[in-house]
Design a protein around this motif. Sequence first.
Motif, PDB file in Angstrom:
ATOM      1  N   ASN A 378       0.678  -1.204   0.167  1.00  0.00           N
ATOM      2  CA  ASN A 378      -0.005   0.053  -0.055  1.00  0.00           C
ATOM      3  C   ASN A 378       0.925   0.844  -0.010  1.00  0.00           C
ATOM      4  N   ALA A 379       1.475   1.264   0.218  1.00  0.00           N
ATOM      5  CA  ALA A 379       2.726   2.266   1.173  1.00  0.00           C
ATOM      6  C   ALA A 379       3.596   2.525  -0.524  1.00  0.00           C
ATOM      7  N   ALA A 380       3.662   1.812  -1.078  1.00  0.00           N
ATOM      8  CA  ALA A 380       4.504   1.875  -2.792  1.00  0.00           C
ATOM      9  C   ALA A 380       3.880   2.260  -3.567  1.00  0.00           C
ATOM     10  N   ARG A 381       2.312   2.466  -3.516  1.00  0.00           N
ATOM     11  CA  ARG A 381       1.442   2.074  -4.267  1.00  0.00           C
ATOM     12  C   ARG A 381       1.428   3.446  -4.952  1.00  0.00           C
ATOM     13  N   SER A 382       0.726   4.368  -6.236  1.00  0.00           N
ATOM     14  CA  SER A 382       1.123   5.499  -6.636  1.00  0.00           C
ATOM     15  C   SER A 382      -0.065   6.295  -6.427  1.00  0.00           C
ATOM     16  N   THR A 383      -0.358   7.181  -5.743  1.00  0.00           N
ATOM     17  CA  THR A 383      -1.612   8.046  -5.337  1.00  0.00           C
ATOM     18  C   THR A 383      -1.427   9.393  -6.388  1.00  0.00           C
ATOM     19  N   GLY A 384      -2.726   9.891  -5.615  1.00  0.00           N
ATOM     20  CA  GLY A 384      -2.365  11.749  -6.035  1.00  0.00           C
ATOM     21  C   GLY A 384      -3.066  12.022  -5.613  1.00  0.00           C
ATOM     22  N   SER A 385      -4.256  13.760  -5.829  1.00  0.00           N
ATOM     23  CA  SER A 385      -5.100  14.068  -5.457  1.00  0.00           C
ATOM     24  C   SER A 385      -6.309  14.573  -5.977  1.00  0.00           C
ATOM     25  N   THR A 386      -7.240  14.294  -5.976  1.00  0.00           N
ATOM     26  CA  THR A 386      -8.072  14.741  -6.974  1.00  0.00           C
ATOM     27  C   THR A 386      -9.377  15.523  -6.085  1.00  0.00           C
ATOM     28  N   GLY A 387     -10.408  16.599  -6.672  1.00  0.00           N
ATOM     29  CA  GLY A 387     -11.008  17.152  -6.590  1.00  0.00           C
ATOM     30  C   GLY A 387     -11.930  16.604  -5.090  1.00  0.00           C
ATOM     31  N   ALA A 388     -12.375  15.280  -5.713  1.00  0.00           N
ATOM     32  CA  ALA A 388     -13.010  14.629  -4.930  1.00  0.00           C
ATOM     33  C   ALA A 388     -12.333  13.523  -3.460  1.00  0.00           C
ATOM     34  N   ASN A 389     -10.964  13.442  -3.526  1.00  0.00           N
ATOM     35  CA  ASN A 389     -10.804  12.947  -3.205  1.00  0.00           C
ATOM     36  C   ASN A 389      -8.410  12.786  -2.749  1.00  0.00           C
ATOM     37  N   GLU A 390      -8.191  13.705  -1.443  1.00  0.00           N
ATOM     38  CA  GLU A 390      -7.601  14.277  -1.251  1.00  0.00           C
ATOM     39  C   GLU A 390      -5.424  12.850  -1.108  1.00  0.00           C
ATOM     40  N   GLU A 391      -6.839  11.695  -1.129  1.00  0.00           N
ATOM     41  CA  GLU A 391      -5.277  10.721  -1.419  1.00  0.00           C
ATOM     42  C   GLU A 391      -5.982   9.624  -2.192  1.00  0.00           C
ATOM     43  N   SER A 392      -6.187   9.947  -3.382  1.00  0.00           N
ATOM     44  CA  SER A 392      -7.170   9.410  -4.421  1.00  0.00           C
ATOM     45  C   SER A 392      -5.840   8.469  -4.770  1.00  0.00           C
ATOM     46  N   SER A 393      -6.474   7.514  -5.265  1.00  0.00           N
ATOM     47  CA  SER A 393      -5.486   5.662  -5.910  1.00  0.00           C
ATOM     48  C   SER A 393      -5.038   6.125  -7.401  1.00  0.00           C
ATOM     49  N   ARG A 394      -5.003   6.460  -8.366  1.00  0.00           N
ATOM     50  CA  ARG A 394      -4.257   6.722  -9.340  1.00  0.00           C
ATOM     51  C   ARG A 394      -3.364   5.855 -10.516  1.00  0.00           C
ATOM     52  N   SER A 395      -4.074   4.270  -9.733  1.00  0.00           N
ATOM     53  CA  SER A 395      -3.193   3.452 -10.183  1.00  0.00           C
ATOM     54  C   SER A 395      -4.284   2.323  -9.865  1.00  0.00           C
ATOM     55  N   HIS A 396      -4.136   1.136 -10.683  1.00  0.00           N
ATOM     56  CA  HIS A 396      -5.443  -0.293 -10.616  1.00  0.00           C
ATOM     57  C   HIS A 396      -4.286  -1.422  -9.713  1.00  0.00           C
ATOM     58  N   ALA A 397      -4.717  -1.511  -8.622  1.00  0.00           N
ATOM     59  CA  ALA A 397      -3.814  -2.634  -7.042  1.00  0.00           C
ATOM     60  C   ALA A 397      -4.463  -3.870  -7.602  1.00  0.00           C
ATOM     61  N   ILE A 398      -3.561  -5.645  -7.933  1.00  0.00           N
ATOM     62  CA  ILE A 398      -4.004  -6.243  -7.875  1.00  0.00           C
ATOM     63  C   ILE A 398      -3.524  -7.417  -6.868  1.00  0.00           C
ATOM     64  N   LEU A 399      -3.840  -7.601  -5.572  1.00  0.00           N
ATOM     65  CA  LEU A 399      -3.067  -8.176  -4.393  1.00  0.00           C
ATOM     66  C   LEU A 399      -4.016  -9.541  -4.771  1.00  0.00           C
ATOM     67  N   GLN A 400      -2.574 -10.438  -5.117  1.00  0.00           N
ATOM     68  CA  GLN A 400      -3.508 -12.284  -4.964  1.00  0.00           C
ATOM     69  C   GLN A 400      -2.709 -12.783  -4.293  1.00  0.00           C
ATOM     70  N   LEU A 401      -3.598 -13.961  -3.698  1.00  0.00           N
ATOM     71  CA  LEU A 401      -3.557 -15.040  -2.843  1.00  0.00           C
ATOM     72  C   LEU A 401      -4.453 -16.113  -3.298  1.00  0.00           C
ATOM     73  N   ALA A 402      -2.963 -17.062  -3.748  1.00  0.00           N
ATOM     74  CA  ALA A 402      -2.905 -17.960  -3.810  1.00  0.00           C
ATOM     75  C   ALA A 402      -3.049 -19.267  -3.123  1.00  0.00           C
ATOM     76  N   VAL A 403      -3.912 -20.155  -3.175  1.00  0.00           N
ATOM     77  CA  VAL A 403      -3.751 -21.649  -2.437  1.00  0.00           C
ATOM     78  C   VAL A 403      -2.490 -22.330  -3.760  1.00  0.00           C
ATOM     79  N   LYS A 404      -1.409 -22.958  -3.066  1.00  0.00           N
ATOM     80  CA  LYS A 404      -1.099 -23.788  -3.954  1.00  0.00           C
ATOM     81  C   LYS A 404      -0.686 -25.067  -3.104  1.00  0.00           C
ATOM     82  N   LYS A 405      -0.711 -26.206  -4.221  1.00  0.00           N
ATOM     83  CA  LYS A 405      -0.240 -27.475  -3.136  1.00  0.00           C
ATOM     84  C   LYS A 405       1.253 -28.316  -3.678  1.00  0.00           C
ATOM     85  N   HIS A 406       1.535 -27.841  -2.640  1.00  0.00           N
ATOM     86  CA  HIS A 406       3.398 -28.723  -2.650  1.00  0.00           C
ATOM     87  C   HIS A 406       3.730 -29.733  -2.813  1.00  0.00           C
TER      88      HIS A 406
END
Length: 458
Positions: A378-406
């Motif tokens: 989250n800290a590394a995400r690109s943010t900016g500010s818009t008229g409607a949100n001071e801390e606006s997300s400026r990117s699409h962030a994708i967090l994946q949780l994968a269950v794998k069988k080893h």
Amino acid sequence: MQQSNAAAALYDGPLHNTGPPSDTGDAVMARWLQSAGLQHLASPLASTGIDQRLLPNLLMQGYGAQSAEEKQRLFKLMRNLNFNGESGSETYTPTAQTSGGAGAQDGFYSPEFRSDFGAGLLDLHAMDDTELLSEHVIDEPFEPSPFITGGPRAFDSDFNLLSSKPQRGQTDVDTSVQLPITEKENNTKETNVAKIKVVVRKRPLNKKEISRKEDDIVTVYDNAYLAVHEPKLKVDLTAYVEKHEFCFDAVLDEHVTNDEVYRVTVEPIIPTIFQRTKATCFAYGQTGSGKTFTMQPLPLRAAEDLVRYLHQPVYRNQRFKLWLSYFEIYGGKLFDLLSDRKKLCMREDGRQQVCIVGLQEFEVSDVQIVKEYIERGNAARSTGSTGANEESSRSHAILQLAVKKHTEVKESKRNTDGNESRSGKVVGKISFIDLAGSERGADTTDNDRQTRSCVRSG
Ligand SMILES: Nc1ncnc2c1ncn2[C@@H]1O[C@H](COP(=O)(O)OP(=O)(O)OP(=O)(O)O)[C@@H](O)[C@H]1O
């Protein structure tokens, strides 16, 4: 009069018959419309013949139906007509489920009626109500996931989960002892999962809106409907409010907590991740609508539950493990949020599978580690500010949780070179996508003109 012609065409006996209409055809037509409670449309039109080839066009023009409900009913009837006049092969199935109720016995479903139109030509039983929004849609059960063998269920059961679920605090303790989850319970939950579910969350007015004394224009009813009250002006500048009603799989009002959002949306999916399911949860809305506020807590909550499942002997014995990755799409480019924003490449392999080349995955065996990774990303995400949100997300962030069988167990807890993660086979995966916000022109300030272009191309 055009509409009358269309109804007459409907009525014209076997649809491939382009000759003049007959009395028998009139009667059949009348019963057909009666079966959907639309008999009043038949009477003024019954004796007007028309080439059946014109029927589809005329149907689209309304053919006598006045209200939206009437049009929907007619459309449903028409959906099962074979415009080419070919008989279907489906067998005739009488049913009590008719749109019109009365008249079903001796009308639309009667063998006499059926023979007039040809076997399988009209089969209300085969209709799919989900395509047309009507008052009745809300009562329809969700379509189950193709991965799930159980039957469909109604939306309410999600809300029942709110009360039937154990208290949150329990998830922090060794749940394999305190909160055993049996295969049976897993299966029960799986049957409760929809393939696609659209949930709306209402954001409360923010400080700025309150200070400007802005009106709350959204009302939520019964966790399933909402009304938007749109202020409008007449031509003579008289103010009035137009009410627009919408229904969704669930509507959460401004008092609902993030916890409840999780329970309604993601929690029911978790058991299916162990059943070869790939699930995606994303938030969509304009800037400042609460996407990040809603999405950010979800992966951690999901990880808590996934880890809890992994501790069950059935999965532990199969060497199931949880892996996490986190990247963003910014200005059309991909960056690994857990590897110093290393630039990544998106490629498609020979099986048309999209691969993010170079994306680091980390094995996460406890929730604290997941939390650290999420905060780092989250800290590394690109943010900016818009008229409607001071801390606006400026990117699409994708967090994946994968269950794998080893197949083999390695000592290291965290993967640094990707070798171990590659050796595991993906059992299931859940992706959380926090989309960058979009702005109306009114929300755009000089600050975000540059970042806005990143959103558009992202
Ligand atoms: N349900 C809510 N309850 C309380 N505060 C909320 C709620 N939803 C959003 N907020 C607040 O509104 C502000 C904007 O929310 P958020 O950053 O999540 O919007 P966003 O849709 O992600 O915007 P952007 O697309 O610009 O990133 C934040 O300060 C957030 O704390």
